[in-house]
Design a protein around this motif. Structure first.
Motif, PDB file in Angstrom:
ATOM      1  N   ASP A 168     -41.631 -18.201 -27.571  1.00 34.38           N
ATOM      2  CA  ASP A 168     -42.566 -19.138 -26.960  1.00 34.38           C
ATOM      3  C   ASP A 168     -42.132 -19.451 -25.528  1.00 34.38           C
ATOM      4  OD1 ASP A 168     -44.265 -21.193 -26.285  1.00 34.38           O
ATOM      5  OD2 ASP A 168     -43.899 -22.350 -28.109  1.00 34.38           O
ATOM      6  N   ALA A 169     -42.978 -19.119 -24.568  1.00 31.66           N
ATOM      7  CA  ALA A 169     -42.655 -19.361 -23.160  1.00 31.66           C
ATOM      8  C   ALA A 169     -42.574 -20.846 -22.843  1.00 31.66           C
ATOM      9  CB  ALA A 169     -43.702 -18.698 -22.267  1.00 31.66           C
ATOM     10  N   GLU A 170     -43.113 -21.689 -23.710  1.00 23.77           N
ATOM     11  CA  GLU A 170     -43.126 -23.127 -23.474  1.00 23.77           C
ATOM     12  C   GLU A 170     -42.033 -23.840 -24.267  1.00 23.77           C
ATOM     13  OE1 GLU A 170     -46.603 -24.971 -22.652  1.00 23.77           O
ATOM     14  OE2 GLU A 170     -47.314 -23.191 -21.614  1.00 23.77           O
ATOM     15  N   ALA A 171     -40.983 -23.122 -24.646  1.00 26.10           N
ATOM     16  CA  ALA A 171     -39.926 -23.690 -25.471  1.00 26.10           C
ATOM     17  C   ALA A 171     -39.271 -24.900 -24.808  1.00 26.10           C
ATOM     18  CB  ALA A 171     -38.873 -22.634 -25.796  1.00 26.10           C
ATOM     19  N   VAL A 172     -39.010 -24.822 -23.501  1.00 24.44           N
ATOM     20  CA  VAL A 172     -38.361 -25.943 -22.805  1.00 24.44           C
ATOM     21  C   VAL A 172     -39.270 -27.169 -22.829  1.00 24.44           C
ATOM     22  CG1 VAL A 172     -37.433 -26.773 -20.613  1.00 24.44           C
ATOM     23  CG2 VAL A 172     -36.936 -24.451 -21.366  1.00 24.44           C
ATOM     24  N   ASP A 173     -40.576 -26.975 -22.643  1.00 23.89           N
ATOM     25  CA  ASP A 173     -41.515 -28.097 -22.703  1.00 23.89           C
ATOM     26  C   ASP A 173     -41.467 -28.766 -24.075  1.00 23.89           C
ATOM     27  OD1 ASP A 173     -42.411 -27.745 -20.095  1.00 23.89           O
ATOM     28  OD2 ASP A 173     -44.079 -26.466 -20.696  1.00 23.89           O
ATOM     29  N   LYS A 174     -41.447 -27.964 -25.114  1.00 23.58           N
ATOM     30  CA  LYS A 174     -41.407 -28.509 -26.472  1.00 23.58           C
ATOM     31  C   LYS A 174     -40.093 -29.228 -26.743  1.00 23.58           C
ATOM     32  CE  LYS A 174     -44.619 -25.253 -28.543  1.00 23.58           C
ATOM     33  NZ  LYS A 174     -44.835 -24.203 -29.534  1.00 23.58           N
ATOM     34  N   ILE A 175     -38.987 -28.639 -26.297  1.00 18.26           N
ATOM     35  CA  ILE A 175     -37.683 -29.271 -26.479  1.00 18.26           C
ATOM     36  C   ILE A 175     -37.651 -30.601 -25.739  1.00 18.26           C
ATOM     37  CG2 ILE A 175     -35.220 -29.086 -25.952  1.00 18.26           C
ATOM     38  CD1 ILE A 175     -35.545 -26.013 -26.428  1.00 18.26           C
ATOM     39  N   MET A 176     -38.126 -30.599 -24.494  1.00 15.07           N
ATOM     40  CA  MET A 176     -38.147 -31.820 -23.682  1.00 15.07           C
ATOM     41  C   MET A 176     -38.969 -32.899 -24.381  1.00 15.07           C
ATOM     42  SD  MET A 176     -37.128 -33.038 -20.768  1.00 15.07           S
ATOM     43  CE  MET A 176     -37.489 -33.996 -19.341  1.00 15.07           C
ATOM     44  N   HIS A 177     -40.141 -32.539 -24.865  1.00 13.96           N
ATOM     45  CA  HIS A 177     -41.016 -33.496 -25.538  1.00 13.96           C
ATOM     46  C   HIS A 177     -40.344 -34.059 -26.797  1.00 13.96           C
ATOM     47  CE1 HIS A 177     -44.571 -35.420 -27.113  1.00 13.96           C
ATOM     48  NE2 HIS A 177     -44.476 -34.706 -28.219  1.00 13.96           N
ATOM     49  N   LEU A 182     -28.749 -28.282 -33.301  1.00  9.09           N
ATOM     50  CA  LEU A 182     -28.382 -26.872 -33.179  1.00  9.09           C
ATOM     51  C   LEU A 182     -27.101 -26.560 -33.933  1.00  9.09           C
ATOM     52  CD1 LEU A 182     -29.205 -26.166 -29.426  1.00  9.09           C
ATOM     53  CD2 LEU A 182     -30.425 -25.315 -31.431  1.00  9.09           C
ATOM     54  N   THR A 183     -26.156 -27.486 -33.893  1.00  7.93           N
ATOM     55  CA  THR A 183     -24.887 -27.298 -34.595  1.00  7.93           C
ATOM     56  C   THR A 183     -25.114 -27.240 -36.100  1.00  7.93           C
ATOM     57  OG1 THR A 183     -23.726 -28.435 -32.806  1.00  7.93           O
ATOM     58  CG2 THR A 183     -22.559 -28.220 -34.901  1.00  7.93           C
ATOM     59  N   VAL A 184     -25.939 -28.126 -36.611  1.00  7.82           N
ATOM     60  CA  VAL A 184     -26.263 -28.123 -38.036  1.00  7.82           C
ATOM     61  C   VAL A 184     -26.952 -26.814 -38.405  1.00  7.82           C
ATOM     62  CG1 VAL A 184     -27.710 -29.207 -39.807  1.00  7.82           C
ATOM     63  CG2 VAL A 184     -26.311 -30.621 -38.302  1.00  7.82           C
ATOM     64  N   ALA A 185     -27.898 -26.393 -37.577  1.00  6.98           N
ATOM     65  CA  ALA A 185     -28.634 -25.166 -37.854  1.00  6.98           C
ATOM     66  C   ALA A 185     -27.722 -23.939 -37.838  1.00  6.98           C
ATOM     67  CB  ALA A 185     -29.757 -24.990 -36.829  1.00  6.98           C
ATOM     68  N   CYS A 186     -26.703 -23.955 -37.011  1.00  6.67           N
ATOM     69  CA  CYS A 186     -25.794 -22.811 -36.893  1.00  6.67           C
ATOM     70  C   CYS A 186     -24.627 -22.863 -37.875  1.00  6.67           C
ATOM     71  CB  CYS A 186     -25.241 -22.737 -35.472  1.00  6.67           C
ATOM     72  SG  CYS A 186     -26.485 -22.366 -34.235  1.00  6.67           S
ATOM     73  N   ASN A 187     -24.426 -23.984 -38.518  1.00  7.91           N
ATOM     74  CA  ASN A 187     -23.266 -24.166 -39.389  1.00  7.91           C
ATOM     75  C   ASN A 187     -23.130 -23.076 -40.439  1.00  7.91           C
ATOM     76  OD1 ASN A 187     -20.996 -25.592 -40.617  1.00  7.91           O
ATOM     77  ND2 ASN A 187     -22.455 -26.125 -42.224  1.00  7.91           N
TER      78      ASN A 187
END
Length: 95
Positions: A51-60, A82-87
């Motif tokens: 998704d090219a709008e990933a930063v917008d979604k993360i910011m929101h 992210l840490t939980v997801a990567c654990n």
């Protein structure tokens, strides 16, 4: 000598503040600063996002108070998620 966890915390704080305040409030990340941080520090994460709008979604998602910037507390939520997801992935790699 700092413990491994203390060093990780220091690194997290240092990374945040090395990007915050380049424009505007020195204690917050603007959208541009957040994008730069994500691209530089979590480039592999963004590359996997189609998704090219990933930063917008993360910011929101991170901007809980709706001020258009991400403060340290809001940033830590991203890192924790992210840490939980990567654990599981990283733990399975352990010998």
């Amino acid at each position: 000598m700092a413990s491994q966890l203390e060093s990780a915390m220091e690194g997290l704080i240092s990374v945040f503040h090395s990007y915050s305040g380049k424009e505007g409030d020195k204690y917050k990340l603007s959208k541009k600063e957040l994008k730069e941080l994500l691209q530089s520090e979590l480039g592999c994460f963004l590359e996997s996002q189609k998704d090219a709008e990933a930063v917008d979604k993360i910011m929101h998602d991170l901007d809980e108070n709706g001020d258009g910037e991400v403060d340290f507390s809001e940033f830590v939520v991203l890192v924790a998620a992210l840490t939980v997801a990567c654990n599981a992935f990283f733990w399975e790699k352990q010998p």
